[in-house]
Enzyme design. Structure first.
Site, short mmCIF file in Angstrom:
data_model
loop_
_atom_site.label_atom_id
_atom_site.label_comp_id
_atom_site.label_asym_id
_atom_site.label_seq_id
_atom_site.Cartn_x
_atom_site.Cartn_y
_atom_site.Cartn_z
N ASN A 45 0.85 -1.20 0.00
CA ASN A 45 0.00 0.00 0.00
C ASN A 45 0.88 1.24 0.00
O ASN A 45 2.01 1.24 0.52
CB ASN A 45 -0.99 0.00 1.18
CG ASN A 45 -0.35 -0.16 2.54
OD1 ASN A 45 0.70 -0.78 2.67
ND2 ASN A 45 -0.97 0.38 3.56
N GLU A 47 0.41 5.31 0.84
CA GLU A 47 -0.49 6.34 1.36
C GLU A 47 -0.05 7.74 0.92
O GLU A 47 1.08 7.94 0.48
CB GLU A 47 -0.56 6.24 2.89
CG GLU A 47 -1.14 4.91 3.32
CD GLU A 47 -1.31 4.78 4.81
OE1 GLU A 47 -0.78 5.60 5.58
OE2 GLU A 47 -2.00 3.81 5.22
N GLU A 58 -3.39 -4.49 -2.91
CA GLU A 58 -4.03 -5.42 -3.86
C GLU A 58 -4.24 -4.76 -5.21
O GLU A 58 -4.01 -5.37 -6.26
CB GLU A 58 -5.38 -5.90 -3.32
CG GLU A 58 -5.31 -6.70 -2.05
CD GLU A 58 -5.48 -5.83 -0.81
OE1 GLU A 58 -4.92 -4.72 -0.77
OE2 GLU A 58 -6.18 -6.28 0.11
N CYS A 89 -10.37 -4.83 0.72
CA CYS A 89 -11.51 -3.94 0.88
C CYS A 89 -12.49 -4.16 -0.27
O CYS A 89 -12.18 -4.82 -1.28
CB CYS A 89 -11.05 -2.49 0.95
SG CYS A 89 -10.57 -1.81 -0.66
N CYS A 92 -11.28 -3.17 -3.78
CA CYS A 92 -10.30 -4.12 -4.36
C CYS A 92 -10.99 -5.39 -4.81
O CYS A 92 -10.63 -5.98 -5.83
CB CYS A 92 -9.20 -4.43 -3.34
SG CYS A 92 -8.06 -3.05 -3.12
N1 THU Z 1 -5.20 -1.30 2.78
C1 THU Z 1 -4.69 -2.14 1.81
O1 THU Z 1 -3.60 -1.91 1.28
N2 THU Z 1 -5.41 -3.24 1.49
C2 THU Z 1 -6.61 -3.59 2.07
O2 THU Z 1 -7.19 -4.59 1.71
C3 THU Z 1 -7.21 -2.75 3.10
C4 THU Z 1 -6.47 -1.51 3.43
C5 THU Z 1 -4.41 -0.14 3.18
C6 THU Z 1 -4.98 1.18 2.81
C7 THU Z 1 -4.35 2.07 3.87
O3 THU Z 1 -3.04 2.43 3.45
C8 THU Z 1 -4.22 1.17 5.07
O4 THU Z 1 -4.31 -0.15 4.59
C9 THU Z 1 -5.25 1.39 6.16
O5 THU Z 1 -6.50 1.42 5.66
#
Ligand code: THU
Length: 129
Positions: A45, A47, A58, A89, A92
């Site tokens: 991920n 941010e 994902e 989520c 995704c």
């Molecule tokens: N996040 C993901 O990378 N994948 C998921 O399936 C759920 C959430 C990340 C997004 C954000 O950077 C952090 O997790 C918290 O939500």
């Protein structure tokens, strides 16, 4: 997929998770997918202070594969630093459905690797028509 392939996919996801850029949530995620031809694509991920721009591991892995011309996706592994299982989520899941409706999803949990199908995770995907 063989047990070795699943282990490898999870290890690749763990390695990718180390590269996560998650200063706002502190929640590091790694994802690795395998195409039916055996290619692996990984992502973490990433941010952004404009939080809406944050991208999930994902979806980056998926778009990495698709934009490289690899759209036949067999499986994805997802790990989180917190121990998981880190369920993808909703966005995704829908994004995966477009290219990998039959994919197996492996989630690393404290007590082992859990397998789900995308169909289980997204039983009623949005579809036009
Ligand atoms: N996040 C993901 O990378 N994948 C998921 O399936 C759920 C959430 C990340 C997004 C954000 O950077 C952090 O997790 C918290 O939500």
């Amino acid at each position: 997929m063989t047990t070795e392939e699943i282990q490898r996919l999870v290890s690749e996801a763990e390695e990718a998770g180390k590269r996560a850029v998650a200063p706002y949530s502190g929640f590091k995620v790694g994802a690795a997918l395998m195409t039916r031809g055996g290619m692996i694509f990984t992502a973490s991920n990433v941010e952004n202070p404009s939080l809406m721009l944050t991208a999930c591991a994902e979806r980056i892995a998926l778009l990495n594969a698709v934009s490289s011309g690899q759209t036949d996706i067999a499986a994805m592994a997802v790990v989180s630093e917190k121990g998981g299982p880190c369920f993808p989520c909703g966005s995704c899941r829908q994004a995966l459905y477009e290219f990998a409706p039959d994919a197996a999803i492996y989630l690393k949990a404290k007590d082992g690797i859990k397998k789900f199908t995308l169909e289980e995770l997204l039983p009623y995907p949005f579809q036009k028509g």
